[in-house]
Design an enzyme around this catalytic site. Structure first.
Site, PDB file in Angstrom:
ATOM      1  N   TYR A   1       1.007  -1.316   0.028  1.00 24.54           N
ATOM      2  CA  TYR A   1      -0.087  -0.066  -0.218  1.00 24.54           C
ATOM      3  C   TYR A   1       0.765   1.239   0.067  1.00 24.54           C
ATOM      4  O   TYR A   1       0.176   2.271  -0.316  1.00 24.54           O
ATOM      5  CB  TYR A   1      -0.861   0.005   1.327  1.00 24.54           C
ATOM      6  CG  TYR A   1      -2.197  -0.991   1.122  1.00 24.54           C
ATOM      7  CD1 TYR A   1      -2.320  -1.707  -0.102  1.00 24.54           C
ATOM      8  CD2 TYR A   1      -2.763  -1.233   2.368  1.00 24.54           C
ATOM      9  CE1 TYR A   1      -3.250  -2.704   0.031  1.00 24.54           C
ATOM     10  CE2 TYR A   1      -3.664  -2.378   2.304  1.00 24.54           C
ATOM     11  CZ  TYR A   1      -4.111  -2.963   1.045  1.00 24.54           C
ATOM     12  OH  TYR A   1      -5.054  -3.932   1.025  1.00 24.54           O
TER      13      TYR A   1
ATOM     14  N   LYS B   1       3.353 -15.371   1.358  1.00 23.61           N
ATOM     15  CA  LYS B   1       3.328 -16.057   0.112  1.00 23.61           C
ATOM     16  C   LYS B   1       4.916 -16.231  -0.244  1.00 23.61           C
ATOM     17  O   LYS B   1       5.321 -15.780  -1.471  1.00 23.61           O
ATOM     18  CB  LYS B   1       2.593 -15.370  -1.242  1.00 23.61           C
ATOM     19  CG  LYS B   1       1.167 -15.330  -0.817  1.00 23.61           C
ATOM     20  CD  LYS B   1       0.320 -16.752  -1.264  1.00 23.61           C
ATOM     21  CE  LYS B   1       0.489 -16.705  -2.738  1.00 23.61           C
ATOM     22  NZ  LYS B   1      -0.135 -18.130  -3.073  1.00 23.61           N
TER      23      LYS B   1
ATOM     24  N   ASP C   1      -2.921 -17.872   0.874  1.00 22.12           N
ATOM     25  CA  ASP C   1      -4.026 -18.599   0.326  1.00 22.12           C
ATOM     26  C   ASP C   1      -4.665 -19.615   1.192  1.00 22.12           C
ATOM     27  O   ASP C   1      -6.006 -19.748   1.438  1.00 22.12           O
ATOM     28  CB  ASP C   1      -3.776 -18.801  -1.116  1.00 22.12           C
ATOM     29  CG  ASP C   1      -2.663 -19.692  -1.268  1.00 22.12           C
ATOM     30  OD1 ASP C   1      -1.786 -19.634  -0.226  1.00 22.12           O
ATOM     31  OD2 ASP C   1      -2.379 -20.282  -2.417  1.00 22.12           O
TER      32      ASP C   1
ATOM     33  N   ASP D   1      -5.108  -7.101   5.644  1.00 18.54           N
ATOM     34  CA  ASP D   1      -6.411  -6.420   5.289  1.00 18.54           C
ATOM     35  C   ASP D   1      -7.687  -7.560   4.816  1.00 18.54           C
ATOM     36  O   ASP D   1      -8.692  -7.389   5.324  1.00 18.54           O
ATOM     37  CB  ASP D   1      -6.130  -5.385   4.218  1.00 18.54           C
ATOM     38  CG  ASP D   1      -7.199  -4.555   3.636  1.00 18.54           C
ATOM     39  OD1 ASP D   1      -8.373  -4.490   4.365  1.00 18.54           O
ATOM     40  OD2 ASP D   1      -7.020  -3.695   3.012  1.00 18.54           O
TER      41      ASP D   1
ATOM     42  N   ASP E   1     -10.646  -9.105   7.386  1.00 18.16           N
ATOM     43  CA  ASP E   1     -12.434  -8.915   7.018  1.00 18.16           C
ATOM     44  C   ASP E   1     -12.762 -10.457   7.027  1.00 18.16           C
ATOM     45  O   ASP E   1     -14.133 -10.376   7.311  1.00 18.16           O
ATOM     46  CB  ASP E   1     -12.370  -8.116   5.803  1.00 18.16           C
ATOM     47  CG  ASP E   1     -12.251  -6.889   6.011  1.00 18.16           C
ATOM     48  OD1 ASP E   1     -12.137  -6.173   7.056  1.00 18.16           O
ATOM     49  OD2 ASP E   1     -12.745  -6.001   5.066  1.00 18.16           O
TER      50      ASP E   1
END
Ligand code: NAD
Length: 363
Positions: free
Chosen positions: A141, A192, A224, A248, A252
């Site tokens: 980000y 990852k 994942d 993030d 959620d």
């Protein structure tokens, strides 16, 4: 010992839910359990209306000096067209940046009374208590270059840069390990590393830091697979530490295992002060200012009150009191009290203030 709290209710339902925290603080102070000194400032649209900025320098100073900042929510249609730099969210971003809040804590707790409200089977979520620790100030980000270039042949190229230095990974992992000590003593580090260099470094640094915590079980999980496991068997997790982007998304997903937005608290922590050991910290509900229900007494104050309970736990070491506040929340839900967003058959609907009062009465 007295502690200072800087309250920033913000806009929309922010002021309504903060009023319930203020009642709770007054109750705790009156009972002698705490000695909080509070001050209140403006953030978001209301700060823009008053000062032309999403938070004034004077309020920023107060936030920097306070032992903890308690934040409501910002934004609303009234400010949709204000200049980008002074939009309501800019206040929150400045707080995060100036307080250097690099660790975002998102618990996903399933209150027994709400186990039926989850989109997963009751037995998968009943008793769920996981904590996602997300790196908040680095990663893709913020990494440079971050741009869209016109290639001149009718095509464009967009670039975001995922970048982490080892110190950033080390400090967030240590927050996760320290928190795990007070919980289930299990940390999953998620990246990852199979396809990303930043993941390779993340894992290397996380494993190195883990050596300083021999009493914590350390597990690696690809991001994942972590997403998949969160909806397959979420109770296998205790603490999950991960980067800004994966955090993030995973936080959620984890949050929704437990029901409504109105139930979800969060904390953002900075580095400990080398002299005092105290961390800068901001506590806020995950949800926004909910303009659709603002001013109607429909807001659920539980996310805000649970955020305050996190402040008791993480900024002030008042673990027993935090446990009691959380037990009081669970208690009123057991009693069948519900705000509109979590209303179920056979329960009694209450407004924002009645929910706050009931939690205090339970205490
Ligand atoms: P929102 O979280 O405000 O609301 C989404 C939905 O959830 C709405 O239907 C709302 O009524 C409901 N809801 C949210 N909190 C609730 C609560 N405590 N009790 C009961 N119901 C609740 O998100 P949105 O509608 O996308 O955004 C509204 C405004 O909030 C926008 O201006 C947005 O930019 C801002 N926002 C602010 C923050 C923040 O301050 N941290 C976060 C997200 C959105």
């Amino acid at each position: 010992m007295s502690h200072s709290l800087f309250l920033l209710p913000g806009d929309g339902i922010g002021t309504e839910i903060m009023a319930e925290v203020e009642k709770l603080i007054a109750h705790l102070n009156a009972s002698g359990a705490t000695d909080f000194v509070t001050d209140t400032g403006l953030v978001g649209g209301c700060a823009y209306d008053a000062h032309g900025a999403a938070i004034s320098d004077a309020d920023m100073e107060k936030a920097l000096k306070a032992d903890a900042v308690i934040f409501g929510a910002v934004g609303g249609p009234k400010w949709d067209n204000v200049p980008y730099d002074v939009r309501p969210e800019a206040g929150l971003l400045r707080l995060r940046k100036d307080l250097q809040l690099f660790a975002n804590l998102r618990p996903a707790i399933c209150y027994p009374a709400l186990a039926d409200a989850s989109s997963l089977k009751k037995e998968l979520v009943e008793g769920l208590d996981i904590l996602i620790v997300r790196e908040l100030t680095g990663g893709v980000y913020f990494g440079e270059p971050k741009e869209i270039t016109d290639l001149g042949n009718g095509q464009k190229r967009a670039v975001d840069t995922q970048v982490y230095e080892s110190y950033e990974i080390d400090r967030i992992c240590r927050v996760a390990f320290d928190l795990a000590k007070t919980r289930g003593k299990l940390v999953h580090s998620s990246d990852k590393k199979n396809v990303m260099k930043s993941g390779v470094l993340w894992d290397e640094v996380a494993r190195q830091a883990a050596k300083d915590y021999p009493d914590i079980r350390f597990e690696h999980i690809l991001a994942d697979n972590c997403a998949m496991q969160l909806v397959r068997n979420p109770k296998q997790f205790d603490v999950i530490v991960t980067d800004n982007l994966f955090g993030d998304i995973l936080s959620d997903a984890a949050a929704m295992l437990t029901g409504s937005l109105g139930m979800l608290p969060s904390a953002s922590l900075g580095a400990p002060d080398p002299q005092t050991g105290k961390r800068k910290a901001l506590y806020e509900p995950v949800h926004g200012s909910a303009p659709d229900i603002s001013g109607k007494g429909l807001a659920n104050p539980i996310a805000m009150i649970a955020s305050f309970a996190m402040a008791l736990r993480y900024s002030f070491g008042m673990v027993e009191l935090a446990d009691k506040v959380e037990a009081a929340i669970a208690g009123v839900l057991d009693d069948g009290l519900r705000s509109a967003d979590i209303m179920q058959d056979g329960c009694r609907q209450v407004n924002t203030a009645e929910m706050g009062d009931a939690i205090i009465a339970r205490l």
